[in-house]
Write a protein that holds these residues in place. Structure first.
Motif, PDB file in Angstrom:
ATOM      1  N   TRP A 146      -1.190 -14.119   3.665  1.00 27.19           N
ATOM      2  CA  TRP A 146       0.180 -12.781   3.113  1.00 27.19           C
ATOM      3  C   TRP A 146       0.962 -13.092   4.440  1.00 27.19           C
ATOM      4  O   TRP A 146       2.025 -12.131   4.497  1.00 27.19           O
ATOM      5  N   ILE A 331      11.354 -10.302  -6.869  1.00 31.50           N
ATOM      6  CA  ILE A 331      12.819  -9.657  -6.034  1.00 31.50           C
ATOM      7  C   ILE A 331      13.154  -9.370  -7.017  1.00 31.50           C
ATOM      8  O   ILE A 331      13.843  -8.703  -7.600  1.00 31.50           O
ATOM      9  N   ASN A 341      16.299   3.462  -9.998  1.00 33.88           N
ATOM     10  CA  ASN A 341      16.711   4.592  -8.923  1.00 33.88           C
ATOM     11  C   ASN A 341      18.075   5.369  -8.495  1.00 33.88           C
ATOM     12  O   ASN A 341      18.199   5.944  -8.346  1.00 33.88           O
ATOM     13  N   LEU A 403       2.265   4.719  -5.060  1.00 39.85           N
ATOM     14  CA  LEU A 403       2.347   3.397  -5.022  1.00 39.85           C
ATOM     15  C   LEU A 403       2.092   2.448  -5.362  1.00 39.85           C
ATOM     16  O   LEU A 403       1.188   2.677  -7.034  1.00 39.85           O
ATOM     17  N   ARG A 406      -3.612   0.389  -3.718  1.00 42.96           N
ATOM     18  CA  ARG A 406      -4.716  -0.103  -2.639  1.00 42.96           C
ATOM     19  C   ARG A 406      -6.841  -0.268  -3.708  1.00 42.96           C
ATOM     20  O   ARG A 406      -6.800   0.410  -4.189  1.00 42.96           O
ATOM     21  N   GLY A 477       6.003   4.090   0.720  1.00 49.53           N
ATOM     22  CA  GLY A 477       4.568   3.683   0.743  1.00 49.53           C
ATOM     23  C   GLY A 477       4.779   3.453   2.238  1.00 49.53           C
ATOM     24  O   GLY A 477       5.478   4.308   3.433  1.00 49.53           O
ATOM     25  N   LEU A 493      21.328   0.467  -3.309  1.00 43.81           N
ATOM     26  CA  LEU A 493      21.364   2.030  -3.704  1.00 43.81           C
ATOM     27  C   LEU A 493      23.007   2.365  -3.217  1.00 43.81           C
ATOM     28  O   LEU A 493      23.217   2.856  -4.050  1.00 43.81           O
TER      29      LEU A 493
HETATM   30  C1  HEM Z   1      13.387   1.746  -4.347  1.00 45.74           C
HETATM   31  C2  HEM Z   1      14.163   0.789  -4.927  1.00 45.74           C
HETATM   32  C3  HEM Z   1      11.806   0.277  -4.191  1.00 45.74           C
HETATM   33  C4  HEM Z   1      11.463   0.594  -3.895  1.00 45.74           C
HETATM   34  C5  HEM Z   1      11.175   2.154  -4.055  1.00 45.74           C
HETATM   35  C6  HEM Z   1      10.264   0.412  -3.775  1.00 45.74           C
HETATM   36  C7  HEM Z   1       9.157   1.132  -3.434  1.00 45.74           C
HETATM   37  C8  HEM Z   1       7.776  -0.328  -2.623  1.00 45.74           C
HETATM   38  C9  HEM Z   1       6.564   0.651  -3.470  1.00 45.74           C
HETATM   39  C10 HEM Z   1       5.421   2.150  -3.297  1.00 45.74           C
HETATM   40  C11 HEM Z   1       5.155  -0.490  -2.938  1.00 45.74           C
HETATM   41  C12 HEM Z   1       3.798  -0.171  -2.190  1.00 45.74           C
HETATM   42  C13 HEM Z   1       4.102   0.161  -0.707  1.00 45.74           C
HETATM   43  C14 HEM Z   1       2.330   0.681  -0.500  1.00 45.74           C
HETATM   44  O1  HEM Z   1       1.607   0.367  -0.610  1.00 45.74           O
HETATM   45  O2  HEM Z   1       2.373   1.171   0.829  1.00 45.74           O
HETATM   46  C15 HEM Z   1       6.375  -2.164  -2.398  1.00 45.74           C
HETATM   47  C16 HEM Z   1       5.763  -2.812  -1.688  1.00 45.74           C
HETATM   48  C17 HEM Z   1       6.910  -4.317  -2.187  1.00 45.74           C
HETATM   49  N1  HEM Z   1       8.089  -3.969  -2.657  1.00 45.74           N
HETATM   50 FE1  HEM Z   1       9.476  -2.578  -3.318  1.00 45.74          FE
HETATM   51  N2  HEM Z   1      10.066  -1.616  -3.089  1.00 45.74           N
HETATM   52  C18 HEM Z   1      11.904  -1.060  -3.664  1.00 45.74           C
HETATM   53  C19 HEM Z   1      12.943  -2.017  -3.976  1.00 45.74           C
HETATM   54  C20 HEM Z   1      11.730  -3.518  -3.563  1.00 45.74           C
HETATM   55  C21 HEM Z   1      13.328  -4.837  -3.514  1.00 45.74           C
HETATM   56  C22 HEM Z   1      14.377  -4.672  -3.951  1.00 45.74           C
HETATM   57  C23 HEM Z   1      12.594  -5.395  -3.028  1.00 45.74           C
HETATM   58  C24 HEM Z   1      12.527  -7.506  -2.916  1.00 45.74           C
HETATM   59  C25 HEM Z   1      13.904  -7.456  -2.275  1.00 45.74           C
HETATM   60  C26 HEM Z   1      11.199  -5.061  -2.766  1.00 45.74           C
HETATM   61  C27 HEM Z   1       9.887  -5.707  -2.122  1.00 45.74           C
HETATM   62  C28 HEM Z   1       8.755  -5.178  -2.124  1.00 45.74           C
HETATM   63  C29 HEM Z   1       7.552  -5.920  -1.709  1.00 45.74           C
HETATM   64  C30 HEM Z   1       7.526  -7.707  -1.338  1.00 45.74           C
HETATM   65  C31 HEM Z   1       6.768  -5.368  -1.661  1.00 45.74           C
HETATM   66  C32 HEM Z   1       5.046  -5.865  -1.418  1.00 45.74           C
HETATM   67  C33 HEM Z   1       4.981  -5.882   0.286  1.00 45.74           C
HETATM   68  C34 HEM Z   1       3.385  -5.841   0.665  1.00 45.74           C
HETATM   69  O3  HEM Z   1       2.391  -5.725   0.073  1.00 45.74           O
HETATM   70  O4  HEM Z   1       3.231  -7.036   2.057  1.00 45.74           O
HETATM   71  N3  HEM Z   1      10.864  -4.169  -3.362  1.00 45.74           N
HETATM   72  N4  HEM Z   1       7.743  -1.355  -2.809  1.00 45.74           N
END
Ligand code: HEM
Length: 543
Positions: A146, A331, A341, A403, A406, A477, A493
């Motif tokens: 990871w 992605i 959003n 979220l 977990r 998060g 956005l």
């Molecule tokens: C408004 C748009 C987005 C929202 C609201 C959002 C929200 C979130 C949330 C709530 C999580 C989980 C966080 C946690 O467990 O604390 C997350 C994880 C993640 N998001 Fe986003 N996300 C958005 C857009 C994106 C985009 C555009 C990408 C990629 C280009 C992305 C890639 C990821 C990845 C890779 C994770 C996992 C991270 C990990 O497990 O280390 N997200 N996102």
């Protein structure tokens, strides 16, 4: 028995020899004594340190637990249950123990004080299938693999220089969409535009372009933005569905609801699409003698598949083909969250106008960008009011309201209750963002909360960043598993919204009200589309 021992213990002169007797006695009794000491000690330790109890919670039905009572507006239902059982409670869904956290202070315990213990996202059967066997970042267990993927994501793919380098791709797609509204929708007649769908498909087109091209092929079929969005939505619905296979792992092989089968069908299309994009790119590289002009995500990742050794011989950023596809997949999937959003943010702007709070967003755009220019990347950091509108919308309508669930890698005490290893943890951000002890008049739409209007450090609005540093506001998060896509999500956005709001006046149909209700799967969706009429503000530019 004793006489036999005594017989053995007599020497040749028939005298009693006590040593051997004691030795034998000692060896026989020692295990018994140790066992008694161990049992006494165990009893004492369980008496002196009582284990924390499980959190309270509703009782469900035998076998299925609370499953039959779940509603589609899970975020609201969890908030209602919180008012009955408190900020931490449990419910059983089949054999799965779920714990819901509904307060900022307990979220802090989970995401900050016990960050490493809770640094795993709960992977469902569908998520496993959808991510090439958990090969992506989101569902990768916390550990070296990871860490490697996260580093690639944050430092290489979404670094400032990489995102700056892809600005041309974003600009081209956003311009195309604005022109489309001007030429097709506005000139053609009087029908309103579904703003959410427009913003959503623009974001998807931008993401597809950054992945490797706007129309990708899956076998004979061309997948354009509309089809891609349909596929990601389908996948999101499948991931959000409660699945009997997750709640009764012993029955997973039966796939009773057919969710796994459906997911595999969707994934086959994505797989064919990514497969052909990879082949096509390899062909271009070969024909170009190893050189390729286009620096998109596919190119970046392909370079990591090829040897990417450091001088010291280590091979830190090499990824497998499955990981490459899983990253493209995530992605594409997250672009759906971003697209939705935009829908909410558009709704926020509609609501701001409706409440006669002035047209601050457009005034700011006129000032910062000017009426003879289009919005560019370098304007974005100066659009403070639009920034505040977006944050206020993310507060009231967080796209991922619970979220990504977990699970703790070991049993842990949270808020005085035992949260057992492996339990599924929901963090109800939707409720926390509306907690009156953290926010004044929490249900009012007031972007000013996020403006820095005062010299007082405590009132500094910049403390509400999108990185989860302030637990009152965590739409992406917090902690080590917080969203890795924040830099891209934030830019997209702002850029997409600023472009549409600068190019057109958006008016609600006569006497119209913005409908605010939502439905929730894994992401929050607006129940009714936001239908609004565009009138060009900058017609000179788009003619
Ligand atoms: C408004 C748009 C987005 C929202 C609201 C959002 C929200 C979130 C949330 C709530 C999580 C989980 C966080 C946690 O467990 O604390 C997350 C994880 C993640 N998001 Fe986003 N996300 C958005 C857009 C994106 C985009 C555009 C990408 C990629 C280009 C992305 C890639 C990821 C990845 C890779 C994770 C996992 C991270 C990990 O497990 O280390 N997200 N996102």
């Amino acid at each position: 028995m004793w006489s036999t021992w005594l017989e053995y213990a007599r020497n040749d002169n028939d005298e009693l020899v006590v040593g051997p007797i004691l030795t034998t006695l000692f060896l026989t009794l020692l295990p018994l004594v140790l066992l008694i000491i161990f049992l006494l000690h165990r009893r004492k330790s369980t008496q002196t340190i009582p284990a924390s109890p499980l959190p309270p919670g509703p009782t469900g039905l035998p076998l299925v637990g609370y499953l039959p009572f779940l509603r589609t507006d899970l975020h609201r239902q969890f908030t209602e249950l919180s008012s009955l059982y408190g900020p931490i409670y449990k419910l059983w869904l089949g054999k799965k123990l779920c714990v819901v956290i509904g307060s900022t202070s307990l979220a802090k315990q989970v995401l900050r004080d016990h960050d490493t213990v809770f640094a795993n996202h709960d992977m469902s059967v569908t998520a496993y299938v959808a991510t090439y066997g958990g090969n992506d970042i989101v569902f990768q267990p916390y550990g070296p693999e990871w860490k490697k993927l996260r580093k690639i994501f944050v430092r290489e793919m979404l670094s400032k220089s990489s995102l700056d380098g892809m600005y041309g791709l974003r600009r081209e797609e956003v311009m195309k969409s604005v022109r489309h509204v001007y030429d097709v929708v506005y000139k053609a007649g009087t029908s309103p535009v579904d703003f959410g769908s427009l913003a959503g498909s623009t974001v998807v087109n931008v993401i597809m372009s950054m992945i490797g091209g706007v129309s990708l092929k899956a076998g004979e079929k061309t997948i354009d933005g509309v089809e891609f969005r349909k596929l990601t939505t389908e996948l999101m619905v499948l991931i959000g569905k409660p699945n009997v296979s997750d709640l009764f792992p012993g029955l997973a092989w039966l796939d009773i609801q057919g969710i796994e089968r459906e997911t595999k069908k969707v994934i086959r299309v994505f797989d064919a699409m990514f497969g052909s994009a990879i082949e096509e790119r390899k062909r271009i590289i070969t024909e170009g003698g190893g050189e390729v002009q286009r620096k998109d995500f596919l190119q970046l990742l392909l370079e990591m598949i090829n040897d990417h050794d450091h001088e010291d011989g280590t091979n830190a950023t090499t990824i497998s083909l499955a990981q490459l596809k899983a990253i493209l997949m995530i992605i594409g999937h997250c672009s759906g969250w971003n697209g939705h959003n935009n829908d909410c943010a558009g709704m926020g702007n509609g609501r701001a106008s409706q409440e006669s709070r002035g047209n601050e967003v457009q005034e700011e755009l006129t000032q910062v960008v000017g009426l003879t220019n289009t919005v560019e990347d370098f304007h974005l950091s100066k659009l403070t009011y639009l920034n505040a509108v977006i944050k206020e919308t993310l507060r009231l309508h967080p796209p991922v309201p619970l979220l990504v669930p977990r699970y703790p890698s070991q049993s842990t005490t949270i808020g005085g209750y035992n949260v057992p290893k492996g339990a599924k943890i929901f963090l109800n951000v939707w409720a926390m963002h509306k907690d009156p002890s953290n926010w004044e008049n929490p249900l009012e739409f007031r972007p000013e909360r996020f403006l820095n209007n005062s010299d007082d450090d405590d009132d500094d609005a910049s403390k509400f960043d999108l990185l989860g540093n302030n637990f009152n506001f965590i739409p992406f998060g917090s902690g080590r598993r917080a969203c890795a896509g924040v830099p891209l999500a934030e830019r997209m956005l702002l850029y997409v919204l600023a472009s549409f709001l600068h190019a057109f006046e958006w008016e609600l149909p006569c006497g119209g009200k913005v409908e605010l209700s939502e439905i929730c799967g894994i992401v929050l969706k607006k129940r009714e589309p936001l239908l609004i009429f565009p009138t060009p503000r900058l017609s000179i530019i788009y003619r």
